[in-house]
Scaffold this motif. Sequence first.
Motif, PDB file in Angstrom:
ATOM      1  N   GLY A 189       0.794  -1.227   0.000  1.00  0.00           N
ATOM      2  CA  GLY A 189       0.000   0.000   0.000  1.00  0.00           C
ATOM      3  C   GLY A 189       0.821   1.268   0.000  1.00  0.00           C
ATOM      4  O   GLY A 189       0.341   2.309   0.449  1.00  0.00           O
ATOM      5  N   GLY A 190       2.066   1.179  -0.485  1.00  0.00           N
ATOM      6  CA  GLY A 190       2.928   2.359  -0.472  1.00  0.00           C
ATOM      7  C   GLY A 190       3.828   2.350   0.750  1.00  0.00           C
ATOM      8  O   GLY A 190       3.698   1.506   1.641  1.00  0.00           O
ATOM      9  N   ASN A 191       4.750   3.290   0.812  1.00  0.00           N
ATOM     10  CA  ASN A 191       5.747   3.287   1.882  1.00  0.00           C
ATOM     11  C   ASN A 191       5.138   3.232   3.276  1.00  0.00           C
ATOM     12  O   ASN A 191       5.632   2.531   4.158  1.00  0.00           O
ATOM     13  CB  ASN A 191       6.655   4.520   1.758  1.00  0.00           C
ATOM     14  N   ASP A 192       4.043   3.969   3.494  1.00  0.00           N
ATOM     15  CA  ASP A 192       3.409   3.961   4.810  1.00  0.00           C
ATOM     16  C   ASP A 192       2.154   3.096   4.855  1.00  0.00           C
ATOM     17  O   ASP A 192       1.458   3.037   5.866  1.00  0.00           O
ATOM     18  CB  ASP A 192       3.074   5.386   5.264  1.00  0.00           C
ATOM     19  N   GLY A 193       1.846   2.426   3.735  1.00  0.00           N
ATOM     20  CA  GLY A 193       0.696   1.530   3.688  1.00  0.00           C
ATOM     21  C   GLY A 193      -0.639   2.215   3.526  1.00  0.00           C
ATOM     22  O   GLY A 193      -1.679   1.552   3.480  1.00  0.00           O
ATOM     23  N   GLY A 247      -3.212  -1.346  13.975  1.00  0.00           N
ATOM     24  CA  GLY A 247      -2.585  -0.086  14.346  1.00  0.00           C
ATOM     25  C   GLY A 247      -2.774   1.034  13.344  1.00  0.00           C
ATOM     26  O   GLY A 247      -2.327   2.164  13.594  1.00  0.00           O
ATOM     27  N   GLN A 248      -3.453   0.786  12.234  1.00  0.00           N
ATOM     28  CA  GLN A 248      -3.634   1.830  11.224  1.00  0.00           C
ATOM     29  C   GLN A 248      -4.926   2.624  11.400  1.00  0.00           C
ATOM     30  O   GLN A 248      -5.192   3.542  10.622  1.00  0.00           O
ATOM     31  CB  GLN A 248      -3.619   1.212   9.818  1.00  0.00           C
ATOM     32  N   HIS A 249      -5.716   2.283  12.411  1.00  0.00           N
ATOM     33  CA  HIS A 249      -7.038   2.898  12.519  1.00  0.00           C
ATOM     34  C   HIS A 249      -6.999   4.415  12.713  1.00  0.00           C
ATOM     35  O   HIS A 249      -7.830   5.135  12.169  1.00  0.00           O
ATOM     36  CB  HIS A 249      -7.851   2.238  13.653  1.00  0.00           C
TER      37      HIS A 249
END
Length: 296
Positions: A215-219, A247-249
């Motif tokens: 999903g890209g460097n940071d997701g 942890g991405q919420h």
Amino acid sequence: MVSRRVLYDECTARLSSAGKESADFDTLCIFQDMLRDKNPLFQPLADVPDELAGRIRGLTAERAKGYPLQYLLGKWEFYGLDFYVGEGVLIPRPDTETLVDQVIDICRENKLTAPVIIDLCSGSGCIAVALEKHLPSAEVHAVEISEKALGYLRKNKELNSSGIYIHEGDVLRNSTAEALPQADIIVSNPPYLTAQDMKELEKEVTCEPALALFGGNDGLGFYRAITAVWRKHIKTGGFIAFEFGMGQHGDVENILLNGGFDNVAFRKDGAGIIRTAAAQKTAIMTQRHIDRSAVK
């Protein structure tokens, strides 16, 4: 020839020695599939023909090397339905059932009896087909860019006698969004692994398509782009629902709020991890409200 019990113990031991914690489960799945018997050990002394035993040993050897069990079997269950899977398509996972649950609840709570739902990054079609089966009056569209995944998507539509509409397209392009109807709900389990995550993947996950993982460097690349591209194609008062990684919420919440959505509601998966979020399109982009009490 060898008996089922002896062969079963042999295969389980091989997987255990390879470090597979799910050795017994994996062996059972292989036996059920190859012997066409849901309870293969009810006849432990029954002989397994040499050719079939060889095939079972071959599958066990591949599993021991880290090849995904789901790809070996060629089919996997999701939300009570069967789906074809193989190289080139993401394996349906129980965590994603949380996303289906949340969308179904949105429809019930908001009395959306015949919603237009668009599933972005559809892959195998497990989300789209599951929603269509449980919301029979819904008009469900599935969008996918990968040719390999589209092959599975079409097969799974047929396998489940589904009425979903399939579209080949890049979900990050306005032209794709403009070709579809206005949606009551946009739903997506997009790629969300970071560059670091991709370097640390377990061996069997590396068998899955990077296109469906990175999903890209940071997701968070897909969340930003989908929110920006698809907002104007959601009816006012409509919803967008995402699955994301552990942890991405917080980051996804900020993307939704900054992108003109409100009433962010989270949902936990079976392991108690915040796994999905749904938000509502507001008429005024400056209006914000975070519903943390809605975490279930």
